[in-house]
Design a protein around this motif. Structure first.
Motif, short mmCIF file in Angstrom:
data_model
loop_
_atom_site.label_atom_id
_atom_site.label_comp_id
_atom_site.label_asym_id
_atom_site.label_seq_id
_atom_site.Cartn_x
_atom_site.Cartn_y
_atom_site.Cartn_z
N UNK A 186 -1.21 0.09 -9.34
CA UNK A 186 -1.74 1.39 -8.97
C UNK A 186 -2.14 1.35 -7.49
N UNK A 187 -2.35 2.51 -6.95
CA UNK A 187 -2.81 2.61 -5.57
C UNK A 187 -4.32 2.68 -5.52
N UNK A 188 -4.92 1.78 -4.77
CA UNK A 188 -6.37 1.81 -4.55
C UNK A 188 -6.60 2.59 -3.27
N UNK A 189 -7.06 3.83 -3.40
CA UNK A 189 -7.11 4.76 -2.28
C UNK A 189 -8.45 4.66 -1.54
N UNK A 190 -8.38 4.50 -0.22
CA UNK A 190 -9.58 4.37 0.60
C UNK A 190 -9.78 5.54 1.55
#
Length: 437
Positions: free
Chosen positions: A186-190
């Motif tokens: 998954x994408x860990x969005x910052x």
């Protein structure tokens, strides 16, 4: 079924784990909860007559546009699911918006700046002992290696100005039945810009990408049946034929393959179908031809089906013919047309008029499958302070055709990624729900 992004995931998984199993080795079917979420300002409601009612007076004239109806429905009737990410003190139950066209499941991760307000705390990978960032050495396009920090970056853009940036990551994902997917990508969005999440959603679940991962492990079929009641919970079902509700009246059409155009075009992440023609009422529209919906080699055009798009979008050439045909059908009954900012066709909605609103049928190529859209899914009722109650055609013109969520309500859809088939049948979707806990 194999796409470049799926190949990328396989390569990354090999580097991290030594095998390609991102899901558990159980091929038994499972389900995720399916919710309908509305904005707390209650600008939209379902009437006792089954139509959706929109309070148009809350929209200023300066905000009106051809996409107003779609924007309001997007902000007031999104579909969502609930997932469990992480382990130990980092385990979080997260509510994610569903999108059948997103290339990657992603969630807001700590630190996130700017951040969209969500239900519950933001996911913190530092608290989950099973959390990992993907190393830059195994990063493949469309992701971006950053050797300086030894991380795999991603940047995505979406509807209504959505833009996110973050790091590709893996962690455990736990199903409701307790089965664990030990290496879920998954994408860990910052950084999260223009994420219209009703101050609720923690991110987006990429429905087709999730279904593709499940299909790679023996669960080739996925299914949903959309409804509008916020007090009920439905199901996203994944598995084999026995795990999907059986309907005697299923119609079937082909899921088209992605264009082999040498790049990572968004068509890889979408359910493409071959739409051939359209009927209004019982009349097949001669001005809408199969080539109207043809998908070009560039990836533009065509027809997709998406539960994350609120209203059906018809390619402009077809929309004009459909709008004229609907108006012609209503005009012969003496119905009064009214101008309503943001909509193409609206008429004054008396009880008599409601009974005369036509249905519309979408005819697919190859297997003579037809999706019938009832008047309750084809028209949106607008409560206007000046004009009174009006019925507006709940479709918008665009550059390509997208069968949206409102027009999918009360139809069971089954996506078979093994045989590349889409099956559908009418169903009272509320019957396949339980009360929200």
């Amino acid at each position: 079924m194999d796409t470049k992004l799926m190949t990328t995931f396989a390569i990354i998984t090999l580097a991290i784990t030594g095998h390609t199993r991102a899901f558990s080795n159980s091929s038994a079917g499972f389900s995720l909860p399916l919710f309908t979420k509305h904005s707390p300002d209650r600008t939209i409601r379902r009437g006792a007559d089954g139509f959706l009612y929109l309070q148009q007076s809350l929209i200023s004239a300066s905000e009106a546009s051809a996409a107003t109806a779609a924007t309001i429905l997007l902000q007031n009737g999104q579909h969502a699911t609930e997932v469990h990410f992480g382990t130990g003190n980092g385990r979080r139950k997260l509510l994610l918006e569903l999108d059948a066209t997103a290339p990657l499941t992603w969630i807001q991760c700590k630190p996130c700046n700017p951040v969209a307000t969500q239900t519950g705390p933001i996911f913190d990978g530092e608290l989950s002992p099973t959390f990992q960032h993907v190393d830059s050495s195994v990063c493949r396009p469309p992701f971006i290696p950053d050797p300086a920090i030894r991380r795999c970056l991603f940047r995505l853009k979406g509807h209504n100005g959505l833009e996110i940036k973050g790091l590709l990551s893996v962690d455990e994902y736990t199903r409701e039945d307790g089965h664990v997917f030990p290496k879920f990508f998954f994408g860990c969005t910052h950084e999260t810009y223009n994420f219209h999440n009703l101050n609720t959603f923690a991110g987006i679940l990429a429905y087709k990408r999730f279904a593709t991962q499940a299909a790679a492990h023996g669960m080739a079929r996925s299914s949903y049946c959309l409804f509008r009641e916020t007090s009920r919970q439905g199901f996203l079902r994944f598995g084999a034929e026995a795990d999907i509700p059986h309907k005697p009246r299923y119609q079937t059409t082909e899921i088209l393959p992605a264009n082999d155009d040498g790049d990572t075009h968004e068509s890889e992440y979408e359910y493409h179908v071959s739409l051939a023609s359209v009927s209004v009422g019982e009349r097949r529209l001669a001005g809408v031809l199969p080539e109207t919906f043809a998908r070009r080699e560039s990836g533009e055009g065509g027809c997709i089906i998406d539960l994350g798009t609120p209203l059906t979008v018809l390619v402009e050439e077809a929309y004009r013919v459909v709008e004229e045909a609907v108006w012609s059908e209503l005009a012969r009954h003496g119905v009064a047309r009214v101008v309503q900012p943001g909509y193409g066709l609206c008429v004054r909605a008396t009880e008599t008029v409601k009974g005369r609103l036509p249905s519309m049928s979408l005819h697919f190529a190859g297997e003579d499958a037809t999706l019938v859209i009832s008047p309750k899914q084809l028209f949106l009722m607008v409560d206007d302070e000046r004009a009174g109650q009006v019925a507006c055609l709940a479709m918008v013109p665009g550059r390509r055709t997208v069968i949206g969520a409102l027009q999918q309500v009360d139809t069971r859809f089954v996506f078979d990624l093994k045989d590349n088939k889409l099956s559908f049948a009418p169903e009272s979707c509320i019957q396949d729900t339980v009360p929200v806990a």
